[in-house]
Design a protein around this motif. Structure first.
Motif, PDB file in Angstrom:
ATOM      1  N   THR A  90     -11.920  -5.132  -5.702  1.00  0.00           N
ATOM      2  CA  THR A  90     -11.912  -6.293  -4.459  1.00  0.00           C
ATOM      3  C   THR A  90     -10.247  -6.817  -5.176  1.00  0.00           C
ATOM      4  O   THR A  90     -10.372  -7.343  -6.473  1.00  0.00           O
ATOM      5  CB  THR A  90     -12.586  -7.339  -4.738  1.00  0.00           C
ATOM      6  N   ASP A  91      -9.760  -7.764  -3.955  1.00  0.00           N
ATOM      7  CA  ASP A  91      -9.236  -8.124  -4.527  1.00  0.00           C
ATOM      8  C   ASP A  91      -8.918  -9.704  -5.192  1.00  0.00           C
ATOM      9  O   ASP A  91      -7.829 -10.421  -5.872  1.00  0.00           O
ATOM     10  CB  ASP A  91      -7.752  -8.918  -2.702  1.00  0.00           C
ATOM     11  N   LYS A  92      -9.720 -10.417  -5.101  1.00  0.00           N
ATOM     12  CA  LYS A  92     -10.461 -11.177  -6.301  1.00  0.00           C
ATOM     13  C   LYS A  92     -10.447 -10.505  -7.425  1.00  0.00           C
ATOM     14  O   LYS A  92      -9.812 -11.359  -8.751  1.00  0.00           O
ATOM     15  CB  LYS A  92     -11.777 -11.678  -5.755  1.00  0.00           C
ATOM     16  N   TRP A  93     -11.057  -9.090  -8.156  1.00  0.00           N
ATOM     17  CA  TRP A  93     -11.064  -8.682  -9.215  1.00  0.00           C
ATOM     18  C   TRP A  93      -8.984  -8.474  -9.768  1.00  0.00           C
ATOM     19  O   TRP A  93      -9.430  -9.018 -11.205  1.00  0.00           O
ATOM     20  CB  TRP A  93     -11.592  -7.398  -9.072  1.00  0.00           C
ATOM     21  N   TYR A  94      -8.671  -8.343  -8.438  1.00  0.00           N
ATOM     22  CA  TYR A  94      -7.176  -7.878  -9.132  1.00  0.00           C
ATOM     23  C   TYR A  94      -6.509  -9.362  -9.867  1.00  0.00           C
ATOM     24  O   TYR A  94      -5.579  -9.298  -9.772  1.00  0.00           O
ATOM     25  CB  TYR A  94      -6.280  -7.282  -8.027  1.00  0.00           C
ATOM     26  N   ILE A  95      -6.675 -10.550  -8.350  1.00  0.00           N
ATOM     27  CA  ILE A  95      -6.074 -11.736  -8.332  1.00  0.00           C
ATOM     28  C   ILE A  95      -7.161 -12.126 -10.376  1.00  0.00           C
ATOM     29  O   ILE A  95      -6.337 -13.372 -10.702  1.00  0.00           O
ATOM     30  CB  ILE A  95      -7.001 -12.630  -7.732  1.00  0.00           C
ATOM     31  N   GLU A  96      -8.171 -11.902 -10.420  1.00  0.00           N
ATOM     32  CA  GLU A  96      -8.180 -12.507 -12.063  1.00  0.00           C
ATOM     33  C   GLU A  96      -8.032 -11.205 -12.689  1.00  0.00           C
ATOM     34  O   GLU A  96      -7.196 -12.380 -13.987  1.00  0.00           O
ATOM     35  CB  GLU A  96     -10.042 -12.056 -12.174  1.00  0.00           C
ATOM     36  N   LYS A  97      -7.227 -10.510 -13.019  1.00  0.00           N
ATOM     37  CA  LYS A  97      -6.816  -9.709 -13.877  1.00  0.00           C
ATOM     38  C   LYS A  97      -5.316 -10.050 -14.229  1.00  0.00           C
ATOM     39  O   LYS A  97      -5.052  -9.574 -15.052  1.00  0.00           O
ATOM     40  CB  LYS A  97      -7.163  -7.896 -13.498  1.00  0.00           C
ATOM     41  N   SER A  98      -4.466  -9.403 -13.037  1.00  0.00           N
ATOM     42  CA  SER A  98      -3.346  -9.300 -13.216  1.00  0.00           C
ATOM     43  C   SER A  98      -2.248 -10.912 -12.180  1.00  0.00           C
ATOM     44  O   SER A  98      -1.378 -10.778 -11.660  1.00  0.00           O
ATOM     45  CB  SER A  98      -2.527  -8.187 -12.169  1.00  0.00           C
ATOM     46  N   GLY A  99      -3.334 -11.659 -11.659  1.00  0.00           N
ATOM     47  CA  GLY A  99      -2.747 -12.412 -10.858  1.00  0.00           C
ATOM     48  C   GLY A  99      -2.109 -12.371  -9.008  1.00  0.00           C
ATOM     49  O   GLY A  99      -2.615 -10.852  -8.706  1.00  0.00           O
ATOM     50  N   ILE A 100      -2.055 -13.301  -8.574  1.00  0.00           N
ATOM     51  CA  ILE A 100      -1.905 -13.395  -7.002  1.00  0.00           C
ATOM     52  C   ILE A 100      -0.946 -13.060  -6.654  1.00  0.00           C
ATOM     53  O   ILE A 100      -0.541 -12.204  -5.563  1.00  0.00           O
ATOM     54  CB  ILE A 100      -2.396 -15.034  -6.416  1.00  0.00           C
ATOM     55  N   VAL A 101      -0.301 -12.448  -7.352  1.00  0.00           N
ATOM     56  CA  VAL A 101       1.635 -12.384  -6.606  1.00  0.00           C
ATOM     57  C   VAL A 101       1.492 -10.807  -6.996  1.00  0.00           C
ATOM     58  O   VAL A 101       2.113 -10.034  -6.164  1.00  0.00           O
ATOM     59  CB  VAL A 101       2.823 -12.825  -7.976  1.00  0.00           C
ATOM     60  N   TRP A 102       0.744 -10.600  -8.110  1.00  0.00           N
ATOM     61  CA  TRP A 102       1.026  -8.853  -7.777  1.00  0.00           C
ATOM     62  C   TRP A 102      -0.395  -8.222  -6.855  1.00  0.00           C
ATOM     63  O   TRP A 102      -0.398  -7.122  -6.398  1.00  0.00           O
ATOM     64  CB  TRP A 102      -0.557  -8.286  -9.265  1.00  0.00           C
ATOM     65  N   THR A 103      -1.452  -8.913  -6.723  1.00  0.00           N
ATOM     66  CA  THR A 103      -2.056  -8.687  -5.649  1.00  0.00           C
ATOM     67  C   THR A 103      -1.552  -8.760  -4.246  1.00  0.00           C
ATOM     68  O   THR A 103      -1.904  -7.683  -3.612  1.00  0.00           O
ATOM     69  CB  THR A 103      -3.836  -9.904  -5.099  1.00  0.00           C
ATOM     70  N   ILE A 104      -0.357  -9.786  -4.255  1.00  0.00           N
ATOM     71  CA  ILE A 104       0.800  -9.422  -2.372  1.00  0.00           C
ATOM     72  C   ILE A 104       1.157  -8.395  -2.723  1.00  0.00           C
ATOM     73  O   ILE A 104       1.122  -7.562  -1.886  1.00  0.00           O
ATOM     74  CB  ILE A 104       1.064 -10.788  -2.270  1.00  0.00           C
ATOM     75  N   LYS A 105       1.243  -8.181  -3.617  1.00  0.00           N
ATOM     76  CA  LYS A 105       2.483  -7.078  -3.965  1.00  0.00           C
ATOM     77  C   LYS A 105       1.787  -5.434  -3.952  1.00  0.00           C
ATOM     78  O   LYS A 105       2.477  -4.467  -2.436  1.00  0.00           O
ATOM     79  CB  LYS A 105       3.293  -7.190  -4.768  1.00  0.00           C
ATOM     80  N   LYS A 106       0.172  -5.551  -4.337  1.00  0.00           N
ATOM     81  CA  LYS A 106      -0.307  -4.588  -4.064  1.00  0.00           C
ATOM     82  C   LYS A 106      -0.892  -4.125  -2.194  1.00  0.00           C
ATOM     83  O   LYS A 106      -0.685  -3.271  -2.200  1.00  0.00           O
ATOM     84  CB  LYS A 106      -1.829  -4.467  -4.842  1.00  0.00           C
ATOM     85  N   ASN A 107      -0.846  -4.889  -2.058  1.00  0.00           N
ATOM     86  CA  ASN A 107      -1.637  -5.085  -0.829  1.00  0.00           C
ATOM     87  C   ASN A 107      -0.568  -4.881   0.392  1.00  0.00           C
ATOM     88  O   ASN A 107      -0.676  -4.001   1.518  1.00  0.00           O
ATOM     89  CB  ASN A 107      -1.745  -6.749  -0.163  1.00  0.00           C
ATOM     90  N   LEU A 108       1.009  -4.907   0.286  1.00  0.00           N
ATOM     91  CA  LEU A 108       2.131  -5.280   1.296  1.00  0.00           C
ATOM     92  C   LEU A 108       2.095  -3.525   0.468  1.00  0.00           C
ATOM     93  O   LEU A 108       2.958  -2.508   2.185  1.00  0.00           O
ATOM     94  CB  LEU A 108       3.034  -5.922   0.592  1.00  0.00           C
ATOM     95  N   ILE A 109       2.359  -3.085  -0.598  1.00  0.00           N
ATOM     96  CA  ILE A 109       3.198  -1.664  -0.575  1.00  0.00           C
ATOM     97  C   ILE A 109       1.998  -0.713   0.687  1.00  0.00           C
ATOM     98  O   ILE A 109       1.998   0.129   0.518  1.00  0.00           O
ATOM     99  CB  ILE A 109       2.777  -0.831  -1.812  1.00  0.00           C
ATOM    100  N   GLU A 110       0.013  -1.701  -0.120  1.00  0.00           N
ATOM    101  CA  GLU A 110      -0.787  -0.608   0.794  1.00  0.00           C
ATOM    102  C   GLU A 110      -0.642  -0.364   1.533  1.00  0.00           C
ATOM    103  O   GLU A 110      -0.570   0.560   2.998  1.00  0.00           O
ATOM    104  CB  GLU A 110      -2.205  -0.540  -0.008  1.00  0.00           C
ATOM    105  N   ILE A 111      -0.374  -1.349   2.842  1.00  0.00           N
ATOM    106  CA  ILE A 111       0.215  -1.387   4.397  1.00  0.00           C
ATOM    107  C   ILE A 111       1.380  -0.729   4.906  1.00  0.00           C
ATOM    108  O   ILE A 111       0.642   0.272   5.855  1.00  0.00           O
ATOM    109  CB  ILE A 111       0.345  -2.690   5.017  1.00  0.00           C
ATOM    110  N   LEU A 112       2.288  -0.282   3.722  1.00  0.00           N
ATOM    111  CA  LEU A 112       3.482   0.379   4.550  1.00  0.00           C
ATOM    112  C   LEU A 112       3.222   1.645   3.810  1.00  0.00           C
ATOM    113  O   LEU A 112       3.893   2.625   4.655  1.00  0.00           O
ATOM    114  CB  LEU A 112       4.716   0.049   4.079  1.00  0.00           C
ATOM    115  N   LEU A 113       2.491   1.983   2.934  1.00  0.00           N
ATOM    116  CA  LEU A 113       1.840   3.130   3.000  1.00  0.00           C
ATOM    117  C   LEU A 113       1.002   3.963   3.598  1.00  0.00           C
ATOM    118  O   LEU A 113       1.628   5.352   4.151  1.00  0.00           O
ATOM    119  CB  LEU A 113       1.353   3.384   1.759  1.00  0.00           C
TER     120      LEU A 113
END
Length: 498
Positions: A374-397
Motif C-alpha cells: 500500500t502507499d502507506k507502507w511505501y511512505i513509511e519505508k521511503s517517504g512521501i516524495v518517493w511515493t508521489i514519484k512512484k504514483n506519477l510514473i505508474e499513471i504515465l506508464l
C-alpha cells in the motif's frame, strides 16, 4: 515478538556465514537446533507451524519459543562482537587504555598510568572522540594528588575546553534528532511544517554555528539534514553553494581520513545535489572521489557503499546519453539478496524509468508489478516524495500501456491522497501537471492542438532551466513528447541540454 528473519536479512552473505561459524563454536550440544533455525529463516518463507514441524517433527510451540529466545541472545552477542572488532575498534582500544591506566594508578604505578593517559589523549584528539577525552581528563584529575609533576590547572583547562566541545556535539546531536523526527513525520504525511525554517530555528536555538571546530560527524549531519530539506520542495539549486562551502571545511578537516564512513556519506550527498542540478561532470567528479575512498582501509566500506554508488552512477549515465550502460548497471540488483530495502526500492523505480525511456514498456510494467504494498507502507519505508514519484510514473506508464481502468483508479487515488499535501508544500505544479496529463489521457488528439499547447505554456510558473530539478523536467518531457510526437528520451535530453 522479534522478527528474527528481518534481523538476519540485514547481514550480508559473509556475515551470515560468520554467524553460523560463531553458533557452531558456541554450541556445547551436538543436537542444538539454532543453526538449523537460522538456515530455515534465511532460505524459506515458512510459518512458525512449518518451522516447528521441520525442527521437531511435530508442533512444539514452547520449544520453538525457547529456541528463538536463545538465538536472539546469540545474535546480540554476535553483533556486539562484530562492533568491537570492526566499527568501534578505535573507541574500544582507547577504552581499554583508560581501564589499563586506572588499574596502574590504583596500584600506585603513577608514571605508567599517566603515560597511557597521555597516549590516549593524542589518539582521541586525532579522531575527535570528545567522550573518551572527557573520561581521560576525569581520570587525570581524580588521581592528580598522586602526581607531583602534573600541572593540575592546565589539565582542568583542557578538561573544560573539551567539555564545551562535548556539549556542542551533544547539542548538535539533539538538534539532529529533533530535525530528523520532524522529517519522518513530514515524510509520513503527518506534518506540514516548512523543514528549511525548522532547521534554521533549531540550529539557532542550540547556538550551533558551522565551523571547523565541529567534528566531521557533525558537519556530515548538517549537510545531510540540509539535503533532505531540499528534497521536500524539489529544490536542490539553493543548497549547492552551502554544501560546497561546508565541504571546504570538511575537505581540510583533521579527521577526514579517520572517519571515512562520514566522508563517503558527504561525497554521496554532494554528488547527488550536482546530479539533481544537472551538473553531471561535477556529480561524477565527486563520485570518483567517493570510489577512491571506498577503496581505502582495505575496502572496509566498499560493500556498504557500492549500491549507493552504482545507483547514482547509473542515473548520471542515463542522463548523459549512456542509457544502455545505466540499465546494465542496475539490472543485477533486481531481486538481489541482502540489499537495503530503501535502496532496493530506489533501484526498482530508477530502472522502471530507464526502461520506460528506452521504450521497453513491458519490462517496466513487469518491474512495476513488484510494487504490491500500500502507499502507506511505501511512505513509511521511503517517504512521501518517493511515493508521489512512484504514483506519477505508474499513471504515465499505464496510459502508454492502454490500461484504461487502472489509469482511472490511479488518477482518483492520487487526487484524493496527495493534492492537499502538494498544496501544503507549494508544489501546485505537480497538481497542474497531472490535470494536463488527465486532459491528454481522456482525449489524446488534443495534444496536437494550439489551445492545448498554449494551456501548457501558461499553466506553469516556469523557473530558470538551470535551477529546475532534473526529475521534474523528466516528467514534463513525457507531456512535451506527446505534444511534439517525439521520443520521450530524446525530448528529455533536449530539455536538459538546451
Amino acid at each position: 515478538m522479534i522478527n528474527l528473519k528481518e534481523v538476519l536479512s540485514t547481514f550480508n552473505e559473509d556475515k551470515q556465514q560468520e554467524l553460523l561459524s560463531y553458533l557452531d563454536k558456541k554450541n556445547k550440544r551436538k543436537d542444538a537446533k539454532n543453526i538449523q533455525l537460522v538456515k530455515l529463516l534465511l532460505s524459506d518463507r515458512l510459518s512458525s507451524t512449518e518451522i516447528s514441524d521441520k525442527l521437531y517433527g511435530k508442533q512444539n510451540k514452547a520449544a520453538l519459543h525457547a529456541l528463538r529466545k536463545r538465538l536472539f541472545q546469540s545474535l546480540i552477542d554476535f553483533t556486539a562482537n562484530l562492533s568491537i572488532k570492526e566499527e568501534n575498534s578505535i573507541d574500544m582500544k582507547l577504552i581499554k587504555y583508560i581501564l589499563s591506566a586506572r588499574n596502574f594508578l590504583l596500584k600506585g604505578q603513577i608514571k605508567v598510568g599517566y603515560q597511557i593517559l597521555d597516549k590516549t589523549i593524542i589518539i582521541a584528539n586525532e579522531y575527535q572522540l570528545f567522550t573518551i577525552l572527557n573520561e581521560v581528563y576525569h581520570t587525570k584529575i581524580q588521581f592528580a594528588h598522586l602526581n607531583k609533576e602534573l600541572n593540575l590547572e592546565e589539565v582542568i583547562s583542557h578538561f573544560k575546553q573539551n567539555q564545551k566541545q562535548l556539549l556542542l556535539e551533544e547539542n548538535l546531536n539533539i538538534a539532529y534528532a529533533q530535525i530528523r523526527k520532524h522529517l519522518v513525520e513530514y515524510q509520513q504525511n503527518k506534518s506540514k511544517i516548512d523543514i528549511k525554517q525548522l532547521i534554521k530555528r533549531i540550529l539557532v536555538n542550540h547556538n550551533i554555528i558551522i565551523s571547523d571546530s565541529l567534528s566531521f560527524k557533525s558537519l556530515y549531519q548538517i549537510i545531510q539534514i540540509t539535503s533532505i530539506s531540499s528534497a521536500q520542495k524539489f529544490d536542490y539549486h539553493n543548497i549547492e553553494e552551502f554544501i560546497i562551502e561546508t565541504y571546504q571545511i570538511i575537505k581540510n578537516h583533521t579527521s577526514k581520513d579517520k572517519q571515512i564512513n562520514y566522508h563517503l556519506e558527504v561525497l554521496y550527498l554532494i554528488s547527488n545535489v550536482f546530479f539533481r542540478n544537472k551538473k553531471f561532470n561535477d556529480s561524477q567528479k565527486y563520485l570518483k572521489l567517493m570510489f577512491f575512498y571506498m577503496n581505502e582501509n582495505n575496502k572496509k566500506y566498499f560493500k556498504d557503499y557500492k549500491p549507493k554508488y552504482d545507483l547514482l552512477l547509473a542515473l548520471n549515465l542515463n542522463y548523459t546519453k549512456n542509457q544502455e550502460k545505466a540499465i546494465a548497471l542496475l539490472e543485477p540488483y533486481v531481486d538481489k539478496k541482502n540489499v537495503d530495502l530503501a535502496a532496493q526500492l530506489d533501484f526498482y523505480l530508477s530502472l522502471i524509468v530507464f526502461y520506460y525511456q528506452h521504450k521497453s514498456l513491458e519490462k517496466a510494467r513487469k518491474l512495476l508489478s513488484k510494487f504490491h504494498h500500500t502507499d502507506k507502507w511505501y511512505i513509511e519505508k521511503s517517504g512521501i516524495v518517493w511515493t508521489i514519484k512512484k504514483n506519477l510514473i505508474e499513471i504515465l506508464l499505464q496510459i502508454d500501456l492502454g490500461n484504461i481502468d487502472l489509469v482511472d483508479s490511479r488518477l482518483k487515488s492520487f487526487k484524493r491522497n496527495y493534492f492537499s499535501n502538494l498544496t501544503e508544500i507549494n508544489q501546485e505544479r505537480v497538481i497542474t501537471y497531472l490535470k494536463l496529463v488527465e486532459v491528454y489521457y481522456k482525449n489524446p488528439d488534443v495534444a496536437n492542438s494550439k489551445d492545448f499547447h498554449n494551456k501548457v505554456e501558461t499553466s506553469f510558473n516556469w523557473i530558470d532551466t538551470k535551477k529546475e530539478d532534473i526529475f521534474m523536467m523528466s516528467f514534463f518531457a513525457w507531456l512535451k513528447a506527446k505534444m511534439t510526437k517525439q521520443d520521450v528520451y530524446l525530448v528529455t535530453l533536449n530539455l536538459i541540454y538546451n
